[in-house]
Design a protein around this motif. Structure first.
Motif, PDB file in Angstrom:
ATOM      1  N   THR A  68      -4.694  -4.049  -3.621  1.00  0.00           N
ATOM      2  CA  THR A  68      -5.273  -2.807  -4.132  1.00  0.00           C
ATOM      3  C   THR A  68      -6.724  -2.978  -4.537  1.00  0.00           C
ATOM      4  O   THR A  68      -7.574  -2.131  -4.239  1.00  0.00           O
ATOM      5  N   LEU A 102       2.708  -6.247  -6.438  1.00  0.00           N
ATOM      6  CA  LEU A 102       2.625  -5.029  -7.241  1.00  0.00           C
ATOM      7  C   LEU A 102       2.759  -5.336  -8.728  1.00  0.00           C
ATOM      8  O   LEU A 102       1.965  -4.864  -9.548  1.00  0.00           O
ATOM      9  N   ARG A 155       1.679   2.070  -3.589  1.00  0.00           N
ATOM     10  CA  ARG A 155       0.536   2.578  -4.328  1.00  0.00           C
ATOM     11  C   ARG A 155       0.144   3.996  -3.866  1.00  0.00           C
ATOM     12  O   ARG A 155      -0.329   4.807  -4.674  1.00  0.00           O
ATOM     13  N   ARG A 198      -2.209   2.755 -13.063  1.00  0.00           N
ATOM     14  CA  ARG A 198      -2.118   3.943 -12.194  1.00  0.00           C
ATOM     15  C   ARG A 198      -2.788   5.138 -12.870  1.00  0.00           C
ATOM     16  O   ARG A 198      -2.886   5.227 -14.093  1.00  0.00           O
ATOM     17  N   GLU A 252       3.754   1.628 -10.947  1.00  0.00           N
ATOM     18  CA  GLU A 252       3.699   3.017 -10.494  1.00  0.00           C
ATOM     19  C   GLU A 252       4.806   3.828 -11.159  1.00  0.00           C
ATOM     20  O   GLU A 252       5.727   3.274 -11.757  1.00  0.00           O
ATOM     21  N   HIS A 299       0.830  -1.209   0.000  1.00  0.00           N
ATOM     22  CA  HIS A 299       0.000   0.000   0.000  1.00  0.00           C
ATOM     23  C   HIS A 299       0.864   1.258   0.000  1.00  0.00           C
ATOM     24  O   HIS A 299       0.476   2.278  -0.602  1.00  0.00           O
ATOM     25  N   TYR A 329      -4.472  -3.617 -12.989  1.00  0.00           N
ATOM     26  CA  TYR A 329      -4.410  -2.291 -12.375  1.00  0.00           C
ATOM     27  C   TYR A 329      -3.606  -1.349 -13.264  1.00  0.00           C
ATOM     28  O   TYR A 329      -2.564  -1.717 -13.785  1.00  0.00           O
TER      29      TYR A 329
END
Length: 399
Positions: free
Chosen positions: A355, A271, A43, A397, A232, A40, A395
């Protein structure tokens, strides 16, 4: 038999209370606090990773661009100075030997980052190409599209393994740029490219994704790349091993006020899974062809010649897909995938996404069931869990 190697930052990890595992022949931190907290943090703010186990090759001299066009699947000769490209090392039959990032740092200078566990395999691929270079040139010269088409001679480029002399540190997350900007003693000035030319100042905010530039930190040369393995924004910092501990400490101090935390391999794995990024030994391996793993676009099939040119997988070979489920029980690597009572594939990576809050997985499945929206099931310890095929990544970003 010797034990796993340690990075130049091992003492720092011990002092921070990290737990360790053997990864690719290196003793690497798995976590410092908790997997979820570290995930976390990346993120929401930023995480600091020691990735010094990665292998660094310096390829320079001769017709380096044409050489890499032959060794790697992509068209490396087309990469502009200062930019990077994701590519693959292939075997003659088209199987994936490794996936790499290539940075072009000068006209005939390239930095190639390979996976730790494939160090010998990639070094072998380079050595084989160097030995075959006189035979390769006639194919490249009829005609050559590469950078060095107009330069005569058959000298093979030099390939140096810098892994033992360097450290690699990653700052990943939405606050990564702020943290580097706050780093004391960072000199964002590139060396002059030619004698008599001025040094070139630059700004972190102006560095685009998949690009890298030279800098200095204190008395050490530093290469800063805007790349990563988390989905990210972030930077990867390459420097001589002797300066690694000082830089690690300085980064932690610079990022303390915005929530930077050290992060281990467990967080890095969840991730990259959320970001749909493959991991060698799971989604990529010697028996897998690029097209199976959704990487057909990486191969410049129209190049004059390269290792693995013309090879293609069996049309019935399994292909990589994403799978999403409800609930809390996640498929893991090796779990079977079913279409009704027929086994149609196997999970390569899976987790309860921190996430997204639901299980996700990547799996190789038979082509007839690979379309998005197909309903399948996972055998999770004897219980069939419904799963839906979905496009990768899971996911993205916010820009």
């Amino acid at each position: 038999m010797p034990g796993p190697r340690t990075t130049p930052l091992h003492d720092r990890h011990e002092a921070l209370g990290a737990s360790f595992t053997d990864f690719g022949g290196w003793l690497m931190p798995v976590r410092y606090s908790s997997d979820l907290a570290e995930h976390h943090a990346v993120r929401q703010s930023a995480g600091l990773f020691d990735i010094s186990h990665m292998t660094e090759f310096w390829v320079h001299g001769g017709r380096a661009a044409d050489f890499l066009d032959y060794v790697l699947a992509g068209r490396i000769s087309a990469v502009p100075i200062g930019k990077a490209k994701y590519s693959l090392v292939l075997a003659e039959d088209g199987g994936i030997v490794d996936d790499v990032i290539v940075y072009r740092t000068g006209e005939e200078y390239f930095l190639v980052i390979a996976n730790a566990g494939n160090r010998d395999a990639v070094a072998g691929a380079f050595a084989d190409a160097q030995a075959a270079w006189p035979r390769i040139l006639p194919f490249l010269d009829g005609p050559v599209d590469g950078t060095w088409a107009g330069i005569p001679g058959a000298e093979a480029p030099h390939v140096e393994d810098l892994t033992d002399q360097t450290a690699l540190i990653a700052v990943q997350g939405p606050r990564a740029c702020d943290i580097l900007a706050a780093l004391p003693d960072l000199d964002l000035t590139e060396p002059a490219r030619r004698a008599g030319e001025p040094r070139l100042p630059w700004e972190l905010a102006d560095l685009p994704s998949y690009a890298g530039r030279a800098a200095r930190w204190r008395d050490a040369d530093l290469f800063i790349a805007r790349t990563g393995y988390t989905g990210e924004d972030g930077f990867e910092l390459l420097l001589p091993a002797a300066g690694a501990a000082g830089l690690w400490d300085a980064l932690l101090a610079a990022g303390e006020s915005v929530g930077l935390v050290p992060a281990g391999l467990a967080a890095r794995d969840t991730l990259r899974l959320e970001a749909g990024m493959p991991l060698y030994g799971h989604e990529l391996e010697r028996s897998i062809h690029p097209a199976q793993a959704g990487l057909g676009r990486v191969v410049a099939a129209d190049k004059a010649d390269f290792v693995g040119k013309g090879a293609a997988p069996d049309p019935d070979a399994p292909v990589l897909v994403g799978l999403v489920s409800e609930g809390r029980r996640a498929g893991r690597a090796g779990y079977a995938v079913y279409d009704g009572d027929t086994r149609v594939g196997e999970v390569t990576s899976g987790a309860l996404s921190p996430t997204l809050g639901h299980p996700i997985a990547m799996a190789f499945v038979a082509p007839p069931v690979a379309a998005s929206g197909t309903e399948l099931t996972l055998d999770v310890r004897g219980t069939r869990i419904p799963a839906t095929v979905t496009a990768l990544p899971f996911y993205r970003r916010k820009q």
